[in-house]
Design a protein around this motif. Sequence first.
Motif, short mmCIF file in Angstrom:
data_model
loop_
_atom_site.label_atom_id
_atom_site.label_comp_id
_atom_site.label_asym_id
_atom_site.label_seq_id
_atom_site.Cartn_x
_atom_site.Cartn_y
_atom_site.Cartn_z
N GLY A 135 29.25 35.92 45.43
CA GLY A 135 29.32 37.14 44.94
C GLY A 135 30.13 37.30 43.68
O GLY A 135 30.87 36.81 43.45
N LEU A 136 29.36 37.57 42.33
CA LEU A 136 29.90 37.52 41.11
C LEU A 136 29.85 38.93 40.48
O LEU A 136 28.95 39.12 39.69
CB LEU A 136 29.20 36.25 40.28
N MET A 137 30.84 39.45 40.66
CA MET A 137 30.71 41.23 40.20
C MET A 137 29.23 41.54 40.76
O MET A 137 28.86 42.18 39.45
CB MET A 137 30.86 41.00 38.67
N ALA A 138 28.85 41.72 41.79
CA ALA A 138 27.71 42.35 42.30
C ALA A 138 26.56 41.29 42.23
O ALA A 138 25.45 41.98 42.48
CB ALA A 138 27.60 43.75 41.60
N GLY A 252 31.27 34.97 52.22
CA GLY A 252 30.81 33.95 51.27
C GLY A 252 31.78 34.03 50.09
O GLY A 252 32.65 34.71 50.23
N ASN A 253 31.49 33.10 49.17
CA ASN A 253 32.37 33.01 48.21
C ASN A 253 32.36 34.23 47.24
O ASN A 253 31.22 34.76 47.01
CB ASN A 253 31.99 31.79 47.34
N ILE A 254 33.67 34.43 46.82
CA ILE A 254 33.42 35.83 45.90
C ILE A 254 34.36 35.67 44.68
O ILE A 254 35.45 35.28 44.85
CB ILE A 254 34.20 37.20 46.76
N TYR A 255 33.65 35.64 43.48
CA TYR A 255 34.31 35.24 42.20
C TYR A 255 34.24 36.30 41.24
O TYR A 255 33.41 37.08 41.03
CB TYR A 255 33.40 34.13 41.81
N PRO A 256 35.29 36.31 40.46
CA PRO A 256 35.35 37.46 39.32
C PRO A 256 34.59 36.89 38.12
O PRO A 256 34.23 35.62 38.09
CB PRO A 256 36.62 37.48 38.94
N VAL A 257 34.41 37.49 37.17
CA VAL A 257 33.60 37.07 35.97
C VAL A 257 34.74 36.10 35.30
O VAL A 257 35.63 36.69 34.92
CB VAL A 257 32.97 38.20 35.03
N PRO A 263 38.79 27.31 30.85
CA PRO A 263 37.81 26.59 31.49
C PRO A 263 38.05 27.15 33.13
O PRO A 263 37.56 26.76 34.12
CB PRO A 263 37.95 25.41 31.25
N PHE A 264 39.03 28.01 33.49
CA PHE A 264 39.51 28.43 34.81
C PHE A 264 38.56 29.31 35.34
O PHE A 264 38.20 30.32 34.36
CB PHE A 264 40.82 28.62 34.75
N LEU A 265 38.39 29.48 36.70
CA LEU A 265 37.44 30.54 37.11
C LEU A 265 37.95 31.81 37.55
O LEU A 265 37.37 32.72 37.93
CB LEU A 265 36.41 29.82 37.93
N GLY A 266 39.23 31.79 37.53
CA GLY A 266 39.98 33.00 38.16
C GLY A 266 40.42 32.80 39.53
O GLY A 266 39.70 31.93 40.28
N VAL A 267 41.14 33.69 40.12
CA VAL A 267 41.33 33.89 41.38
C VAL A 267 40.19 34.41 42.35
O VAL A 267 39.78 35.31 41.83
CB VAL A 267 42.44 34.65 41.92
N HIS A 268 39.80 33.66 43.15
CA HIS A 268 38.59 34.03 44.16
C HIS A 268 38.67 33.76 45.66
O HIS A 268 39.95 33.16 45.84
CB HIS A 268 37.14 33.23 43.44
N PHE A 269 37.75 34.16 46.40
CA PHE A 269 37.73 33.74 47.80
C PHE A 269 36.90 32.55 48.07
O PHE A 269 35.69 32.58 47.38
CB PHE A 269 37.11 35.28 48.73
N THR A 270 37.36 31.56 48.89
CA THR A 270 36.52 30.70 49.15
C THR A 270 36.60 30.16 50.66
O THR A 270 37.72 29.72 51.01
CB THR A 270 37.00 29.36 48.06
#
Length: 417
Positions: A135-138, A252-257, A263-270
Motif C-alpha cells: 500500500g503506497l498512500m492508498a 502486506g507491505n505499507i510504504y509512505p511516498v 534514495p531511502f524509502l522512508g519508514v515502512h511496514f514489512t
Amino acid sequence: MVPALRYIRGACGPALGGFPGGFSSAGRPGRSWPLCQGGRPASTRSFDVVVIGGGIVGLASARALILRHPALSIGVLEKEKDLAIHQTGHNSGVIHSGIYYKPESLKAKLCVQGAALIYEYCKQKGISYKQCGKGLMAIDCPYTGIVDYRQVALSFAKDFQEAGGFVLTNFEVKDIELAKESPSRSKDGMKYPIVIRNTKGEEVQCQYVVTCAGLYSDRISELSGCNPDPQIVPFRGDYLILKPEKCYLVKGNIYPVPDSRFPFLGVHFTPRMDGSIWLGPNAVLAFKREGYRPFDFSARDIMDVIIKSGLIKLVFQNFSYGVNEMYKACFLSATVKHLQKFIPEITVSDILRGPAGVRAQALDRDGNLIEDFVFDGGVGDIGNRILHVRNAPSPAATSSLAISGMIADEVQQRFNL
C-alpha cells in the motif's frame, strides 16, 4: 555438487586442516578438493574470470557468466567465511515492483525486469516467497512481494558450483597486481596476467576480474589502480519489530511516498517470511562500514568518509533531515508517531528494537547521492581487464538477475570472451 572451497595453505592434495572434508554452499560437509592443480603451489589457483564479492549481485553475476560461458574457469572470492551475510543478509526481503523509481531510469528498468525474474526463479527452485502487495498512500501494488534473499543468493551459489564454478571464502583481497615474470610463473603469467592476493599472502591468478564488492567497492577499485570515486558512505538502517500479538494489524507491505531528494524509502511496514513484521528502517550515518550496532566504530572508515567523500557538503545541504533521522534512531516514540500515520492503533509498548543493516551508498565529492547503478573499468594493463560494479543500490537484490545479465553482456563485450 562442487563444494565451496576454504582457502587453506598446505601441501598439494586434499584439504587437511581448518575445514576437514570441505563444505558445500549450504555449509554441509562435502567431499574435499585438492588445493593445487598442474603442479602449482597449494596457495595458488588460476581462473579465466574472478568475481570479487560473494553477495547476491556477485553470485548472480558469477552464475550468469558460467551459464553463458561453460568452458571458462570462474571463481568467486569472498572475504567472510560464509556467503551473502552483509547487505544481502541484512535487508528487508522485499521484492520491489519499481513503482517509485524515476521512469526510464536504469534502476526502474532493472527492478521491473529483475522482479519478474526473481519470481520465476523462486518458482523453479521451490524457494518460498509471498506476493503480498504494498500500500503506497492508498495505491495498491499487488506485484510487490517478500522473500529470503540470502536463501536466493545461496541458491545462485549452488547453481554456479554445479556448473563448475569455484567459491573461495575467507579470502579478503589485499592486492591486485600484474604477475611478475619468474621461472616458476612465466607460463601462467602469460595466460593469467593478474594476481589477486589476500591478507594471508595466498594468491589467485586470472585473466579478467569483475568486482561486486558492495561496501568496499571504492577500495577494491583503488587497489586495482582504477578511479576511487565515487566513495562509499555507509548508512545504517535500524528496524523495529512488531510484537507477535499485534502482527494481525499488517497484512502486506505499507510504504509512505518516498522523499524524492533521497534514495531511502522512508519508514515502512514489512512482513517477513517467518511471519514477523519489521518496521523501518531509518537512515543514519554508520561509523563503520560493517557497523550494525550504534557504537561500532572504525577510525579508518570515518576518516575516509570525512576526507575523501562529499559527506560534509551533504550534511550541510540536508541538515534538518539528518537531525530528524538521528532523533528517530534515539527515541522510539518519534518513530512510532510516524508509524501511527498509517496504523493509529500502534503504541510504543507494541514494538521492540530489531536488527539493523548497512547500506553502501555511493557519494560524489560534491555531496550528491548517486542513486543509479554505476559500472566502470580502467586503463592500463590491469584496468583494461577489470569491470567494477561501483554502485548497486536498493533494489539491487530484486534486480540481481537482471543486473547479472547486463554484467555478463558487458564482460563479453569488454573482454571479447
